[in-house]
Each structure stands twice: as C-alpha cells, then as structure tokens.
Write a protein that holds these residues in place. Structure first.
Motif, PDB file in Angstrom:
ATOM      1  N   ARG A  83      -4.799  17.436   4.083  1.00  0.00           N
ATOM      2  CA  ARG A  83      -4.954  16.081   4.611  1.00  0.00           C
ATOM      3  C   ARG A  83      -5.806  15.315   3.608  1.00  0.00           C
ATOM      4  NH1 ARG A  83      -4.656  16.203  10.930  1.00  0.00           N
ATOM      5  NH2 ARG A  83      -4.850  13.975  10.571  1.00  0.00           N
ATOM      6  N   TRP A  84      -5.502  14.026   3.436  1.00  0.00           N
ATOM      7  CA  TRP A  84      -6.308  13.279   2.481  1.00  0.00           C
ATOM      8  C   TRP A  84      -6.351  11.787   2.816  1.00  0.00           C
ATOM      9  CZ3 TRP A  84      -1.274  14.542   1.642  1.00  0.00           C
ATOM     10  CH2 TRP A  84      -0.412  13.596   1.073  1.00  0.00           C
ATOM     11  N   THR A  85      -7.432  11.169   2.355  1.00  0.00           N
ATOM     12  CA  THR A  85      -7.603   9.721   2.383  1.00  0.00           C
ATOM     13  C   THR A  85      -7.940   9.286   0.958  1.00  0.00           C
ATOM     14  OG1 THR A  85      -9.995   9.764   2.801  1.00  0.00           O
ATOM     15  CG2 THR A  85      -8.536   9.901   4.730  1.00  0.00           C
ATOM     16  N   VAL A 116       2.972  10.080   4.462  1.00  0.00           N
ATOM     17  CA  VAL A 116       1.893   9.189   4.063  1.00  0.00           C
ATOM     18  C   VAL A 116       1.874   8.000   5.018  1.00  0.00           C
ATOM     19  CG1 VAL A 116       0.949   7.729   2.241  1.00  0.00           C
ATOM     20  CG2 VAL A 116       2.088   9.865   1.649  1.00  0.00           C
ATOM     21  N   ASP A 117       0.702   7.685   5.537  1.00  0.00           N
ATOM     22  CA  ASP A 117       0.493   6.537   6.411  1.00  0.00           C
ATOM     23  C   ASP A 117      -0.130   5.428   5.579  1.00  0.00           C
ATOM     24  OD1 ASP A 117      -0.358   4.629   8.216  1.00  0.00           O
ATOM     25  OD2 ASP A 117      -1.263   6.048   9.611  1.00  0.00           O
ATOM     26  N   TYR A 118       0.668   4.395   5.256  1.00  0.00           N
ATOM     27  CA  TYR A 118       0.167   3.346   4.378  1.00  0.00           C
ATOM     28  C   TYR A 118      -0.675   2.306   5.105  1.00  0.00           C
ATOM     29  CZ  TYR A 118       2.534   5.143   0.328  1.00  0.00           C
ATOM     30  OH  TYR A 118       2.911   5.950  -0.727  1.00  0.00           O
ATOM     31  N   ARG A 119      -0.687   2.331   6.403  1.00  0.00           N
ATOM     32  CA  ARG A 119      -1.598   1.439   7.130  1.00  0.00           C
ATOM     33  C   ARG A 119      -2.915   2.138   7.422  1.00  0.00           C
ATOM     34  NH1 ARG A 119       2.431  -2.134  11.078  1.00  0.00           N
ATOM     35  NH2 ARG A 119       3.867  -2.716   9.385  1.00  0.00           N
ATOM     36  N   GLY A 120      -2.858   3.435   7.662  1.00  0.00           N
ATOM     37  CA  GLY A 120      -4.074   4.208   7.853  1.00  0.00           C
ATOM     38  C   GLY A 120      -4.649   4.754   6.564  1.00  0.00           C
ATOM     39  N   ASN A 121      -3.904   4.586   5.450  1.00  0.00           N
ATOM     40  CA  ASN A 121      -4.343   5.029   4.129  1.00  0.00           C
ATOM     41  C   ASN A 121      -4.696   6.519   4.135  1.00  0.00           C
ATOM     42  OD1 ASN A 121      -4.650   4.242   1.429  1.00  0.00           O
ATOM     43  ND2 ASN A 121      -6.871   4.037   1.631  1.00  0.00           N
ATOM     44  N   SER A 122      -3.736   7.328   4.601  1.00  0.00           N
ATOM     45  CA  SER A 122      -3.973   8.767   4.694  1.00  0.00           C
ATOM     46  C   SER A 122      -2.666   9.527   4.531  1.00  0.00           C
ATOM     47  CB  SER A 122      -4.608   9.123   6.051  1.00  0.00           C
ATOM     48  OG  SER A 122      -3.717   8.812   7.111  1.00  0.00           O
ATOM     49  N   GLY A 123      -2.788  10.827   4.252  1.00  0.00           N
ATOM     50  CA  GLY A 123      -1.619  11.675   4.110  1.00  0.00           C
ATOM     51  C   GLY A 123      -1.839  13.025   4.767  1.00  0.00           C
ATOM     52  N   TYR A 124      -0.733  13.690   5.096  1.00  0.00           N
ATOM     53  CA  TYR A 124      -0.783  15.018   5.735  1.00  0.00           C
ATOM     54  C   TYR A 124       0.462  15.764   5.302  1.00  0.00           C
ATOM     55  CZ  TYR A 124      -0.462  18.462   9.583  1.00  0.00           C
ATOM     56  OH  TYR A 124      -0.346  19.610  10.335  1.00  0.00           O
TER      57      TYR A 124
END
Length: 218
Positions: A82-84, A57-65
């Motif tokens: 993948r999700w936002t 999870v990328d908490y600065r880009g607000n996304s996950g993979y």
C-alpha cells in the motif's frame, strides 16, 4: 508490450506536438483524476530481477494498493503493498495471490517513508501517483517542456499515439526519458519511464484487469 511504431503508419517522429495533441497531453492526468481510480500493472526493473505490481490506484485519494510478485532474487519481495505520496507499507506473503485481497490482512505490515531516490520500486510508485491531477496542465507550456509526437501504435487493440513529455507534476525526470501511450480522448494506457541506474524502463500499463476500489487502511 507492443511495437514502438505501428506497421503502415504514414507519419514518423519525433516531431513537435500539434495544438490538438498538446491539449490531449494537458488533460491526460486530469482524465485519471476524473476516473477516480484505475487498474494498473507496474513492471519494475532491478538488477536482482524485476518486480510486477498488480492492483489499483486511487487518484482522488492519492493512494495505491496491490500485490507484488518478484522474479529472480526478487522473488522474496512477494506480498502486498500500500502506498501514498509519502508512505509505503509492505506485507510479505510467500504465496502471494494473483490479486490483492478485498480485505487486507490486519497485521504483518511494515511501514516506512516512500523515497523516490532510494530505488526503482519507490520511484515507480511515485511516478504512478504523479499521473493524476485535479486540473489540466497548461497545454501551451508542454511543447516548451519537451513534448513531442513519436509514433502511432496500439495497446491491447486500442489505437494510441506515443508521446514524450514531462514525467509528472514535480518533473523528476527529463522529457526524453518518459513516453506516454495516449488515446484520442486523452485516456492514458501505458507509460515507459527510464530511471537512473537502470538499463530497462519502468512500464506502467493501465486497465490490464478489473479495477477494484482500494479498501480503507486499518
């Protein structure tokens, strides 16, 4: 998954959080944002059999993979995801790898809106993204929102305290439905969240594997 209360604990809950504990809870989401990204394993309950989502999870880009693997009738859900905060894309892979590939396939994706009310998977994905914030929460408001100390425990050998508290920034659930396993430095290692219509909780475990940066979409 660890005991609710550590053996030999001299304190028992629930009880109201102290000022120091409220401060730890207040910086919890900010710690995830400071880290930038975290490795995560999400266990999602479902009447057809649970799904396990393993990735980053990328908490600065607000996304996950991540890679998804299902059990029972949910074995057909195996693949990549993948999700936002607003969209989710899935890519079926009957023989899903152990980890999401560094270079995602360019084709075969199906994109749709992410709807936390539609089912346990979308709900879980939304909860995970809600665990990051670019600023601390208001520590003084947390006790009013139901924050309480429950028990001392360990997660993978790390000493933590278990708390109830607000589920996420947009408060999609009540405080009693969510529990956090939080270290003394404000680092979050586990979340259990009850969701409507399910008897088992969503379980989110952090740092279960090596974090891999999320590749750009496309």
């Amino acid at each position: 998954m660890g005991a609710w209360i550590a053996a030999g604990s001299g304190d028992s809950g629930p009880r109201p959080v102290t000022a120091d504990e409220a401060s730890r809870l207040a910086i919890m989401r900010f710690r995830d944002f400071q880290a930038g990204g975290r490795a995560v394993t999400i266990t999602v309950p479902d009447t057809a059999g649970e799904m396990v989502v393993t990735g980053s999870v990328d908490y600065r880009g607000n996304s996950g993979y991540a890679v998804v693997k299902g059990k029972g009738r949910n074995d057909s859900s195996a693949g990549l995801i993948r999700w936002t905060a607003t969209r989710v894309a899935v890519r079926p892979m009957p023989a899903a790898p152990e980890g999401a590939p560094v270079h995602p396939p360019a084709d075969g994706w199906t994109d749709r809106a992410l709807d936390p009310t539609a089912g346990p998977l979308d709900r879980a994905l939304a909860i995970v993204l809600g665990l990051g914030n670019d600023r601390p929460d208001n520590a003084q408001l947390l006790p009013q929102n139901g924050a309480a100390w429950i028990a001392a425990d360990q997660v993978n050998g790390r000493p933590v305290d278990v708390f109830t508290g607000p589920e996420s920034r947009d408060r999609p659930g009540n405080a009693e439905s969510v529990r956090y396993w939080l270290a003394a430095d404000g680092i979050l290692y586990r979340v259990r969240a009850m969701i409507p219509g399910e008897t088992d909780p969503v379980v989110i475990d952090f740092d279960t594997h090596e974090f891999v940066a999320i590749p750009p979409a496309g």
